[in-house]
Design a protein around this motif. Structure first.
Motif, mmCIF file in Angstrom:
data_model
loop_
_atom_site.group_PDB
_atom_site.id
_atom_site.type_symbol
_atom_site.label_atom_id
_atom_site.label_comp_id
_atom_site.label_asym_id
_atom_site.label_seq_id
_atom_site.Cartn_x
_atom_site.Cartn_y
_atom_site.Cartn_z
ATOM 1 N N GLY A 11 -55.338 77.731 9.824
ATOM 2 C CA GLY A 11 -54.052 78.403 9.721
ATOM 3 C C GLY A 11 -53.994 79.584 10.662
ATOM 4 O O GLY A 11 -54.934 79.856 11.402
ATOM 5 N N VAL A 12 -52.868 80.285 10.599
ATOM 6 C CA VAL A 12 -52.632 81.397 11.509
ATOM 7 C C VAL A 12 -52.248 82.629 10.698
ATOM 8 O O VAL A 12 -51.341 82.576 9.871
ATOM 9 C CB VAL A 12 -51.506 81.052 12.508
ATOM 10 C CG1 VAL A 12 -51.235 82.230 13.433
ATOM 11 C CG2 VAL A 12 -51.884 79.808 13.300
ATOM 12 N N PHE A 13 -52.925 83.725 10.966
ATOM 13 C CA PHE A 13 -52.587 84.981 10.330
ATOM 14 C C PHE A 13 -51.561 85.749 11.158
ATOM 15 O O PHE A 13 -51.623 85.767 12.387
ATOM 16 C CB PHE A 13 -53.822 85.865 10.193
ATOM 17 C CG PHE A 13 -54.666 85.563 8.996
ATOM 18 C CD1 PHE A 13 -54.178 85.788 7.717
ATOM 19 C CD2 PHE A 13 -55.951 85.084 9.142
ATOM 20 C CE1 PHE A 13 -54.957 85.540 6.607
ATOM 21 C CE2 PHE A 13 -56.741 84.824 8.039
ATOM 22 C CZ PHE A 13 -56.242 85.046 6.767
ATOM 23 N N SER A 14 -50.652 86.416 10.477
ATOM 24 C CA SER A 14 -49.785 87.380 11.141
ATOM 25 C C SER A 14 -50.553 88.684 11.340
ATOM 26 O O SER A 14 -51.710 88.813 10.948
ATOM 27 C CB SER A 14 -48.545 87.646 10.277
ATOM 28 O OG SER A 14 -48.899 88.416 9.142
ATOM 29 N N SER A 39 -50.398 77.942 7.049
ATOM 30 C CA SER A 39 -51.297 76.815 7.254
ATOM 31 C C SER A 39 -50.933 76.066 8.522
ATOM 32 O O SER A 39 -49.760 75.985 8.901
ATOM 33 C CB SER A 39 -51.255 75.871 6.054
ATOM 34 O OG SER A 39 -49.991 75.252 5.954
ATOM 35 N N SER A 40 -51.929 75.526 9.161
ATOM 36 C CA SER A 40 -51.696 74.868 10.442
ATOM 37 C C SER A 40 -50.830 73.624 10.288
ATOM 38 O O SER A 40 -50.209 73.172 11.235
ATOM 39 C CB SER A 40 -53.019 74.514 11.103
ATOM 40 O OG SER A 40 -53.824 73.784 10.201
ATOM 41 N N CYS A 41 -50.785 73.069 9.090
ATOM 42 C CA CYS A 41 -49.936 71.901 8.875
ATOM 43 C C CYS A 41 -48.507 72.299 8.531
ATOM 44 O O CYS A 41 -47.643 71.450 8.369
ATOM 45 C CB CYS A 41 -50.504 71.024 7.756
ATOM 46 S SG CYS A 41 -50.534 71.811 6.141
ATOM 47 N N GLY A 42 -48.265 73.604 8.395
ATOM 48 C CA GLY A 42 -46.921 74.074 8.116
ATOM 49 C C GLY A 42 -46.484 73.902 6.677
ATOM 50 O O GLY A 42 -45.321 74.096 6.348
#
Ligand SMILES: [Zn+2]
Length: 65
Positions: A11-14, A39-42
């Motif tokens: 995933g990606v953190f803000s 999450s990387s899957c959205g």
């Protein structure tokens, strides 16, 4: 407890943002920051909190998880 995997690839953190209404559950400080985790899957967004006073960290599930 939160069981989500925490590898960067999942995933990606803000960036860190300051909270306004959240108190640390350990020391009750309001000096608490959070960042969103997508999450990387959205599929969902969760929130990762960190207390700057005592370094306590915890997860909060997003509304769509
Ligand atoms: Zn704290």
């Amino acid at each position: 407890m939160h069981t989500k995997p925490m590898k960067d690839s999942d995933g990606v953190f803000s960036k860190w943002k300051k909270t306004k209404y959240t108190n640390c559950k350990v020391c009750n400080s309001t000096n608490v920051y959070y960042k969103e985790w997508d999450s990387s899957c959205g599929g969902y967004t969760d929130y990762y909190y960190r207390c700057n006073e005592c370094a306590n960290v915890w997860w909060v599930d997003g509304p769509d998880s």
